[in-house]
Each structure stands twice: as structure tokens, then as C-alpha cells.
Write an enzyme that holds these catalytic residues in place. Sequence first.
Site, PDB file in Angstrom:
ATOM      1  N   TYR A 172       0.835  -1.205   0.000  1.00 43.95           N
ATOM      2  CA  TYR A 172       0.000   0.000   0.000  1.00 43.95           C
ATOM      3  C   TYR A 172       0.870   1.254   0.000  1.00 43.95           C
ATOM      4  O   TYR A 172       0.642   2.181  -0.791  1.00 43.95           O
ATOM      5  CB  TYR A 172      -0.909  -0.003   1.227  1.00 43.95           C
ATOM      6  CG  TYR A 172      -1.662   1.289   1.442  1.00 43.95           C
ATOM      7  CD1 TYR A 172      -2.826   1.565   0.729  1.00 43.95           C
ATOM      8  CD2 TYR A 172      -1.219   2.251   2.363  1.00 43.95           C
ATOM      9  CE1 TYR A 172      -3.523   2.760   0.928  1.00 43.95           C
ATOM     10  CE2 TYR A 172      -1.907   3.433   2.561  1.00 43.95           C
ATOM     11  CZ  TYR A 172      -3.049   3.683   1.844  1.00 43.95           C
ATOM     12  OH  TYR A 172      -3.729   4.862   2.043  1.00 43.95           O
ATOM     13  N   VAL A 173       1.858   1.302   0.882  1.00 46.61           N
ATOM     14  CA  VAL A 173       2.691   2.500   1.009  1.00 46.61           C
ATOM     15  C   VAL A 173       3.455   2.754  -0.294  1.00 46.61           C
ATOM     16  O   VAL A 173       3.585   3.894  -0.742  1.00 46.61           O
ATOM     17  CB  VAL A 173       3.637   2.367   2.209  1.00 46.61           C
ATOM     18  CG1 VAL A 173       4.630   3.529   2.250  1.00 46.61           C
ATOM     19  CG2 VAL A 173       2.847   2.323   3.517  1.00 46.61           C
TER      20      VAL A 173
END
Length: 251
Positions: free
Chosen positions: A158-159
Amino acid sequence: MTQFAHYPSLKGKTVFITGGASGIGAEITKAFAAQGARMGFVDFDRTTAEALANDTAGDIAFEFCDLRDIDALRAAFAKLAERLGPATILVNNAARDDRHGWQDVTPDYWDERQNTNLRHMFFAIQAVAPGMIAAGGGSIINMSSNSWREAVGGMPAYVTAKAAVEGLTRTMARDLGPHRIRVNTVVPGWVMTERQKTLWATPEALEKHRQGQCLPDLIDPVYLARMVLFLASDDAAMCTANAYMVEAGSI
């Protein structure tokens, strides 16, 4: 009571948003509708989306779509354009910040996370840009996250995707700028959506996060919507290729 701005330039504009049924997306959907925009949104949660569309005053339309399926995204946008006209404002909002340990990530999971959080943004831009070019301009707002700037752990796929959003914004601002299409990023901090409150906003986590913010107040989704409205409006006519922080001064 907070008094928010009204943007006459948004009245009658056609806006498409991804992930517009809940959380930050729902606030953005309602905010544009309140400005008199013609609001179209796509989402995977049919029940919540239909309830929002039915309960929100204004010219608003919903199409069900799993954004991991690019053909379905294109078809959903085409249906919205038939109903509302071509979009001159696009908000690439949809994402999921599911937690995952780096040790457990498989190639298939990594790809699925990129498809959920990043890939559809480019293809949404590709789908609406011709209409914006024909209209003489437009505004595209991509939602990123402060997570990568804060070096947050526990969700590397996600990051990584959210960091890439800012690169996508910069390159597309260059390619589309000659057509007077502006492309910007909005960077939220930890926003208190119902999902965050339910899953991760423990008293201990909130107190630790407050200590890292310059401002003592937690971030309500409405403040992300207000930044998006500004960047979509004519007030932001010379704003492009940049990231606009709504993170209460988080470090």
C-alpha cells in the site's frame, strides 16, 4: 460552526470520482453535489453507494465497478458520461489500506494491491482525458497518503503504491498541461473515517499520533473534501503538478 467556501466555477461541472461511496470518497461526493456539480461515482460497495446516491440531493449517478478490472472501469465511466456528459473533473480516490507483513507478501498479492491502489488511477485518467481535451481543460486530483513520508510500516504494498501516486501526478501534469488539464495530488494524514475508527484507531494509537501532529485535532474527512473542491475549482487555475498536504502537520 465552520463556514466553508462556495465555488461558483464548480456549478454544472461534471465530476467523476472512484471509491465515492464511503469514507473520504463519500465526503467528496457530497461536497461536489452541494456545489451544484453533476456528480458521477463508481464503487465496489453497491449497497452503500446506492444509499448515498438516493440520500444526496443533486444530480448524482452511481455505477458499480471493481476497479481492478480496467475494462469494467472504462465501461462504467462511459455509462456515467452518457448520463451526465464527459467529465472535466476526475478524483482518483479509491484505495484500501489493508495491513500486511512484508514476510507474507506473495507476487500475486503484491500485484493485486497495486491494481487496487494505483493501476486504475492511470487508466481512469486515460479514459477521461480526451473529453477534457475536447472541453479545453480540466482538473484531475489523485489521492495519495502521508504514510510513505512518515515511513509507516506494516503495509509495504500500500505504502509503495501511494508513493507512486505522486510520480503519476507529476508526469501526467506535464503531458496534459498543454491542454490546460491540471493534475494534482492531495496527501491525507490519518483521517478518521469509520473504517479507521473501527479497525485501527485505538486510544493508544490515537494519542501517539496526536503527539506527532502540529495540530491537536484529529482529521475529519470533510477537510479532505474541501481541499479537493479548491483544486477542482477555477480558484486553483495555476495549481498543477504538486502535492497538497492535509495532515495536521504530521511528522
